[in-house]
Design a protein around this motif. Structure first.
Motif, PDB file in Angstrom:
ATOM      1  N   LEU A  29       0.802  -1.241   0.134  1.00  0.00           N
ATOM      2  CA  LEU A  29      -0.046  -0.080  -0.005  1.00  0.00           C
ATOM      3  C   LEU A  29       0.950   1.383  -0.095  1.00  0.00           C
ATOM      4  N   ALA A  30       1.925   1.261   0.844  1.00  0.00           N
ATOM      5  CA  ALA A  30       2.795   2.499   0.908  1.00  0.00           C
ATOM      6  C   ALA A  30       3.489   2.663  -0.469  1.00  0.00           C
ATOM      7  N   LEU A  31       4.097   1.546  -1.139  1.00  0.00           N
ATOM      8  CA  LEU A  31       4.592   1.755  -2.326  1.00  0.00           C
ATOM      9  C   LEU A  31       3.778   2.240  -3.371  1.00  0.00           C
ATOM     10  N   ASN A  32       2.523   1.560  -3.506  1.00  0.00           N
ATOM     11  CA  ASN A  32       1.551   2.034  -4.627  1.00  0.00           C
ATOM     12  C   ASN A  32       1.385   3.432  -4.469  1.00  0.00           C
ATOM     13  N   THR A  33       1.039   3.972  -3.063  1.00  0.00           N
ATOM     14  CA  THR A  33       0.747   5.443  -2.702  1.00  0.00           C
ATOM     15  C   THR A  33       1.853   6.154  -3.476  1.00  0.00           C
ATOM     16  N   ALA A  34       3.156   5.901  -2.873  1.00  0.00           N
ATOM     17  CA  ALA A  34       4.433   6.725  -3.241  1.00  0.00           C
ATOM     18  C   ALA A  34       4.535   6.724  -4.917  1.00  0.00           C
ATOM     19  N   LYS A  35       4.427   5.637  -5.574  1.00  0.00           N
ATOM     20  CA  LYS A  35       4.219   5.599  -7.176  1.00  0.00           C
ATOM     21  C   LYS A  35       3.177   6.370  -7.536  1.00  0.00           C
ATOM     22  N   SER A  36       2.085   6.512  -7.012  1.00  0.00           N
ATOM     23  CA  SER A  36       0.983   7.132  -7.586  1.00  0.00           C
ATOM     24  C   SER A  36       1.124   8.865  -7.256  1.00  0.00           C
ATOM     25  N   LYS A  37       1.583   9.223  -6.240  1.00  0.00           N
ATOM     26  CA  LYS A  37       2.165  10.618  -5.864  1.00  0.00           C
ATOM     27  C   LYS A  37       3.303  10.933  -6.956  1.00  0.00           C
ATOM     28  N   SER A  38       4.502  10.068  -7.132  1.00  0.00           N
ATOM     29  CA  SER A  38       5.549  10.429  -8.050  1.00  0.00           C
ATOM     30  C   SER A  38       4.847  10.842  -9.351  1.00  0.00           C
ATOM     31  N   ALA A  39       3.949   9.744 -10.059  1.00  0.00           N
ATOM     32  CA  ALA A  39       3.717   9.876 -11.106  1.00  0.00           C
ATOM     33  C   ALA A  39       2.708  11.399 -11.345  1.00  0.00           C
ATOM     34  N   LYS A  40       1.781  11.671 -10.571  1.00  0.00           N
ATOM     35  CA  LYS A  40       1.034  12.831 -10.626  1.00  0.00           C
ATOM     36  C   LYS A  40       2.052  14.003 -10.587  1.00  0.00           C
ATOM     37  N   ARG A  41       2.956  14.205  -9.715  1.00  0.00           N
ATOM     38  CA  ARG A  41       4.069  14.993  -9.780  1.00  0.00           C
ATOM     39  C   ARG A  41       4.523  15.170 -10.966  1.00  0.00           C
ATOM     40  N   ALA A  42       5.181  13.900 -11.631  1.00  0.00           N
ATOM     41  CA  ALA A  42       5.548  13.992 -13.011  1.00  0.00           C
ATOM     42  C   ALA A  42       4.876  14.629 -13.908  1.00  0.00           C
ATOM     43  N   ASP A  43       3.553  14.305 -14.139  1.00  0.00           N
ATOM     44  CA  ASP A  43       2.558  14.777 -15.008  1.00  0.00           C
ATOM     45  C   ASP A  43       2.363  16.307 -14.870  1.00  0.00           C
ATOM     46  N   SER A  44       2.386  16.955 -13.512  1.00  0.00           N
ATOM     47  CA  SER A  44       2.162  17.913 -13.611  1.00  0.00           C
ATOM     48  C   SER A  44       3.310  19.026 -14.259  1.00  0.00           C
ATOM     49  N   ARG A  45       4.483  18.427 -13.607  1.00  0.00           N
ATOM     50  CA  ARG A  45       5.642  19.064 -14.315  1.00  0.00           C
ATOM     51  C   ARG A  45       5.743  18.953 -15.836  1.00  0.00           C
ATOM     52  N   LEU A  46       5.308  17.945 -16.486  1.00  0.00           N
ATOM     53  CA  LEU A  46       5.330  17.845 -17.896  1.00  0.00           C
ATOM     54  C   LEU A  46       4.201  18.808 -18.506  1.00  0.00           C
ATOM     55  N   ASN A  47       2.969  18.895 -17.903  1.00  0.00           N
ATOM     56  CA  ASN A  47       2.020  19.636 -18.238  1.00  0.00           C
ATOM     57  C   ASN A  47       2.365  20.842 -17.819  1.00  0.00           C
ATOM     58  N   GLY A  48       3.174  21.383 -17.248  1.00  0.00           N
ATOM     59  CA  GLY A  48       3.596  22.962 -16.935  1.00  0.00           C
ATOM     60  C   GLY A  48       4.706  23.257 -18.050  1.00  0.00           C
ATOM     61  N   ALA A  49       5.546  22.297 -18.054  1.00  0.00           N
ATOM     62  CA  ALA A  49       6.578  22.533 -19.192  1.00  0.00           C
ATOM     63  C   ALA A  49       5.695  22.803 -20.404  1.00  0.00           C
ATOM     64  N   GLN A  50       4.935  21.958 -20.926  1.00  0.00           N
ATOM     65  CA  GLN A  50       4.026  22.088 -22.261  1.00  0.00           C
ATOM     66  C   GLN A  50       3.376  23.346 -22.212  1.00  0.00           C
ATOM     67  N   ALA A  51       2.823  23.993 -21.349  1.00  0.00           N
ATOM     68  CA  ALA A  51       2.172  25.012 -21.302  1.00  0.00           C
ATOM     69  C   ALA A  51       3.232  26.224 -21.328  1.00  0.00           C
ATOM     70  N   GLU A  52       4.247  26.114 -20.725  1.00  0.00           N
ATOM     71  CA  GLU A  52       5.291  27.027 -21.117  1.00  0.00           C
ATOM     72  C   GLU A  52       5.806  27.439 -22.350  1.00  0.00           C
ATOM     73  N   ALA A  53       5.916  26.095 -23.043  1.00  0.00           N
ATOM     74  CA  ALA A  53       6.415  25.984 -24.354  1.00  0.00           C
ATOM     75  C   ALA A  53       5.446  26.466 -25.345  1.00  0.00           C
ATOM     76  N   ALA A  54       4.205  26.311 -25.094  1.00  0.00           N
ATOM     77  CA  ALA A  54       3.201  26.738 -25.946  1.00  0.00           C
ATOM     78  C   ALA A  54       2.820  28.374 -25.830  1.00  0.00           C
ATOM     79  N   ALA A  55       3.162  28.776 -24.617  1.00  0.00           N
ATOM     80  CA  ALA A  55       3.134  30.541 -24.134  1.00  0.00           C
ATOM     81  C   ALA A  55       4.081  31.025 -25.132  1.00  0.00           C
ATOM     82  N   ALA A  56       5.377  30.380 -25.211  1.00  0.00           N
ATOM     83  CA  ALA A  56       6.443  31.017 -25.867  1.00  0.00           C
ATOM     84  C   ALA A  56       6.383  31.108 -27.230  1.00  0.00           C
ATOM     85  N   HIS A  57       5.639  30.199 -27.866  1.00  0.00           N
ATOM     86  CA  HIS A  57       5.345  30.191 -29.346  1.00  0.00           C
ATOM     87  C   HIS A  57       4.373  31.063 -29.589  1.00  0.00           C
TER      88      HIS A  57
END
Length: 94
Positions: free
Chosen positions: A66-94
């Protein structure tokens, strides 16, 4: 409490049995059987449930899973939010 999650997570991940926590702060799970269920499916569930409960008595057992699954889920959500933020910045730059 964590007990229902300690039962629910291995049931779905190891046995493909769908359950859910019955309610907030309750030590109960709901079984979600298919509409058509036979004796073989009932036997499969009872065996999976018994194995899961037996594993709950062992350390670290489902608590670690349970602890490992929770940690993996939170890590994946953080990576997704970072990726979405980087994509939004790239779109705004163009």
């Amino acid at each position: 409490t964590l007990f229902p999650q300690m039962v629910e997570v291995p049931l779905v991940s190891k046995h493909r049995v769908l359950t859910q926590v019955a309610g907030h702060n309750m030590d109960a799970i709901q079984i979600l059987p298919p509409l058509m269920i036979g004796e073989n499916e009932v036997d499969y569930f009872v065996t999976a449930f018994a194995e899961t409960l037996k594993a709950c008595r062992q350390f670290p057992g489902p608590m670690l899973e349970l602890a490992l699954n929770t940690a993996k889920s939170k890590s994946a959500k953080r990576a997704d939010s970072r990726l979405n933020g980087a994509q939004a910045e790239a779109a705004a730059a163009h």
